[in-house]
Design an enzyme around this catalytic site. Structure first.
Site, PDB file in Angstrom:
ATOM      1  N   ASN A 132       0.855  -1.194   0.000  1.00  0.00           N
ATOM      2  CA  ASN A 132       0.000   0.000   0.000  1.00  0.00           C
ATOM      3  C   ASN A 132       0.889   1.241   0.000  1.00  0.00           C
ATOM      4  O   ASN A 132       1.310   1.724   1.054  1.00  0.00           O
ATOM      5  CB  ASN A 132      -0.914  -0.022   1.235  1.00  0.00           C
ATOM      6  CG  ASN A 132      -1.966   1.071   1.192  1.00  0.00           C
ATOM      7  OD1 ASN A 132      -1.939   1.944   0.333  1.00  0.00           O
ATOM      8  ND2 ASN A 132      -2.895   1.019   2.129  1.00  0.00           N
ATOM      9  N   ASP A 324      -5.998 -13.574 -20.133  1.00  0.00           N
ATOM     10  CA  ASP A 324      -6.829 -14.392 -19.259  1.00  0.00           C
ATOM     11  C   ASP A 324      -7.790 -15.257 -20.078  1.00  0.00           C
ATOM     12  O   ASP A 324      -8.294 -14.838 -21.116  1.00  0.00           O
ATOM     13  CB  ASP A 324      -7.611 -13.454 -18.336  1.00  0.00           C
ATOM     14  CG  ASP A 324      -8.468 -14.183 -17.342  1.00  0.00           C
ATOM     15  OD1 ASP A 324      -7.909 -14.882 -16.489  1.00  0.00           O
ATOM     16  OD2 ASP A 324      -9.708 -14.065 -17.425  1.00  0.00           O
ATOM     17  N   GLU A 353      -3.494 -17.898 -21.226  1.00  0.00           N
ATOM     18  CA  GLU A 353      -3.874 -18.884 -20.219  1.00  0.00           C
ATOM     19  C   GLU A 353      -4.714 -19.969 -20.898  1.00  0.00           C
ATOM     20  O   GLU A 353      -5.857 -19.741 -21.268  1.00  0.00           O
ATOM     21  CB  GLU A 353      -4.682 -18.237 -19.092  1.00  0.00           C
ATOM     22  CG  GLU A 353      -5.076 -19.222 -18.008  1.00  0.00           C
ATOM     23  CD  GLU A 353      -6.112 -18.687 -17.040  1.00  0.00           C
ATOM     24  OE1 GLU A 353      -6.111 -19.114 -15.877  1.00  0.00           O
ATOM     25  OE2 GLU A 353      -6.939 -17.845 -17.455  1.00  0.00           O
TER      26      GLU A 353
END
Length: 612
Positions: A132, A324, A353
């Site tokens: 973060n 993806d 993928e």
């Protein structure tokens, strides 16, 4: 009937005129290989306007759809010089307005950019779970889901700045390329951190940062000779995508009508005996109910996806794509998408993928596959993922007692089938990713087994990929939910119990994992023979697997002892690989070894020997 209702709803909702609310791509570049540019214009009843262009811009085509809120304007863009051009919108006897559209100049040698390859080591992160760097953007007023680090499947606050802040850590580790799971806007009301259900594909999610931050990430990586790979989603968007809420055409999505789930049976893509229904439910079925399935068979959709992908490469300076759910797409459409990108950037790289468990079925999807050619198919996809090796790694290091089909023979048999792939060096090898059990979970925190697996991944053929936190032994059990295999990297948040980004902040065990990984990565980074050398392997004996990587300049001998017992190798068996070499440096220990008669190796130990 449902289509008729859809059309009536559009007509009833379109009762006033307005100007442009969105224009995509927001700008473009001159001197692109793609000769025509299709500009999508969105606004209330925008299709009622006539459109013309001021010279030298020429409009080739204007496409109107059943939704009056869209116009698709095709212009000749390749020969236009950088600058701002004017589109005139007018209504007969009514209002008119102008819209400026900019073509930018390309960066020098943009078309010749070199993608990732077998000389790289790819590090996969989930940015929400890495670090973060800017707590102020943890939540955003425009986005539905707010940060809640206590919720396993919630937003935890990791962002682009957090990645930038730790690039030196990755560079020091020996990583040369970064694959981040998607960073584009995902406005799902919950579970949006994974960002595969995108709501705006021209905008970085504001909880991660801005478009400019993403480009800055690429720039900072390039300063360190590192490459940035975008996780691109062609198969689906999220239900909250602004275009899904006001579809340009009914067949922008695959409809049944409405939603039906995929059967996930990708083998129907090439099964000669398949039923039409099964094939449709694989390709056209939605991945989930919150991820509407895009119809790449619609030329407007396909062109939109092509231009969006090229826009991000050019804008951000990308070095590759990971695509993806590649094999769930309309296979002719995704082949056209892939070819268009590779035509624009011939040295770029794209890995798809293709999550299957048979080498022939995976190889089908690689560019110029002879298996695909049987069905006159060529995906044009340069790289695929070696899921069968992943399958083997997930079990074989727990098989200490070898048998006919247990233990290291699983690795050997995987590589036996390399002849099926048209480009074996351009295949992604990995032990874990964001969708699988953590390696250290599978092997119950046994660092010895981790070392065996990493030795294999980082010294065999192909492009190795690590998952964030592997290098410190992070664990996670997928049966407990995806959030468990996507835990926060320790030290990425203020107040974390320890900071694994530093040697001082790591635990003793974390440092043991890290030092081993770093040593092997550093060696691989400068070892050309491990990048592109040929592979010579021997049948495992007593669960000991031996192979060589070699080229004209050098040889490396790799020994993986998966048994619990100390073994002594009779080196005469390996004379073909050793050639005339009688000594070598064992990289992991730094020791010089004599390689004349026998080589002892302790149980559950690996050796990487640079022959001298």
């Amino acid at each position: 009937m449902k289509r008729l209702i859809y059309l009536l709803a559009l007509i009833m909702s379109s009762n006033s005129f307005g100007q442009i609310e969105k224009i995509e791509p927001p700008f473009w570049w001159s001197d692109m290989h793609l000769e025509e540019l299709q500009i999508m214009v969105y606004g209330k009843n925008i299709s009622e306007y006539r459109v013309s262009a001021k010279a030298p811009m020429v409009i080739n085509n204007i496409r109107r759809t059943e939704n009056p809120n869209y116009l698709f304007i095709t212009v000749n863009s390749r020969e236009l010089k950088p600058g701002k051009y004017t589109l005139d919108f007018s209504m007969e006897g009514g209002e008119s307005f102008q819209q400026t559209y900019e073509l930018k100049g390309r960066e020098e040698n943009s078309a010749d950019r070199k993608g990732f390859d077998a000389s790289d080591v790819i590090y996969l992160i989930m940015p929400d779970r890495f670090a973060n760097g800017n707590p102020e953007n943890n939540s955003h007023p425009e986005m539905q889901e707010k940060a809640n680090r206590q919720e396993q499947g919630g937003r935890h606050g990791g962002d682009i700045q957090g990645v930038i802040d730790h690039l030196d850590y990755l560079n020091d580790l020996g990583v040369t390329a970064l694959w981040s799971t998607p960073l584009l806007a995902d406005d799902d009301p919950s579970y949006s951190y994974h960002t595969y259900a995108q709501s705006d594909v021209y905008k970085i999610d504001p909880r991660y940062g801005t478009n400019e931050d993403y480009r800055r990430l690429a720039d900072e990586m390039h300063k360190r000779d590192m490459k940035l790979i975008m996780d691109y989603v062609t198969n689906h968007w999220g239900a909250e995508h602004w275009m899904i809420k006001d579809l340009p055409t009914y067949d922008w999505l695959n409809q049944f009508p409405g939603y039906e789930n995929s059967n996930y049976r990708m083998t129907t893509q090439y099964d000669p005996h398949r039923s039409g229904r099964d094939f449709k439910y694989c390709v056209d079925g939605w991945f989930t109910g919150t991820m509407p399935d895009l119809n790449q068979g619609n030329p407007l959709v396909l062109n939109y996806l092509i231009q969006n992908a090229i826009w991000w490469i050019e804008y951000a300076g990308l070095d590759g794509f990971r695509v993806d759910t590649y094999s769930y797409n309309d296979k002719e459409g995704i082949a056209k998408w892939t070819k268009a990108i590779m035509d624009e950037y011939p040295s770029f790289n794209i890995v798809g993928e293709v999550w299957m468990h048979d080498q022939a079925q995976i190889a089908y999807w690689q560019k110029d596959s002879e298996i695909g050619a049987i069905q006159s198919y060529n995906s044009h996809l340069p790289s695929v993922m070696d899921f069968t090796l992943h399958d083997a790694i997930s079990v074989m290091f727990n098989e200490n007692e070898a048998s006919w089909d247990r233990g290291m023979i699983k690795a050997y048999e995987n590589f036996v089938n390399d002849f099926l792939y048209p480009d074996i060096n351009n295949i992604l090898v990995f032990a874990e990713n964001h969708d699988t059990n953590r390696l250290s979970e599978i092997y119950d925190g046994d660092i010895a087994k981790y070392k065996l697996a990493m030795t294999l991944i980082l010294t065999t053929r192909g492009i190795p990929q690590l998952y964030y936190g592997s290098e410190i032994g992070m664990r996670g059990n997928k049966s407990k939910g995806d959030g468990d295999i996507r835990r926060d990297f320790p030290g990425g948040w203020p107040g974390d119990a320890n900071n694994a980004f530093t040697a001082e902040g790591r635990t003793k065990l974390q440092n043991a994992y890290h030092s081993f990984t770093r040593k092997l990565l550093k060696y691989r980074k400068n070892s050309e023979v491990l990048h592109f050398g040929k592979l010579l392997q021997y049948l495992p004996d007593n669960n000991v697997y031996v192979y060589f990587r070699y080229n004209e300049k050098g040889r490396v001998m790799v020994v993986i002892n998966n048994s619990e017992e100390r073994q002594e190798l009779n080196l005469s068996r390996y004379s073909e690989g050793l050639k005339s070499h009688i000594s070598g440096t064992e990289i992991l220990s730094g020791k010089t070894l004599e390689l004349k008669d026998a080589l002892p190796i302790e149980g559950q130990t690996s050796m990487v020997i640079e022959l001298q």
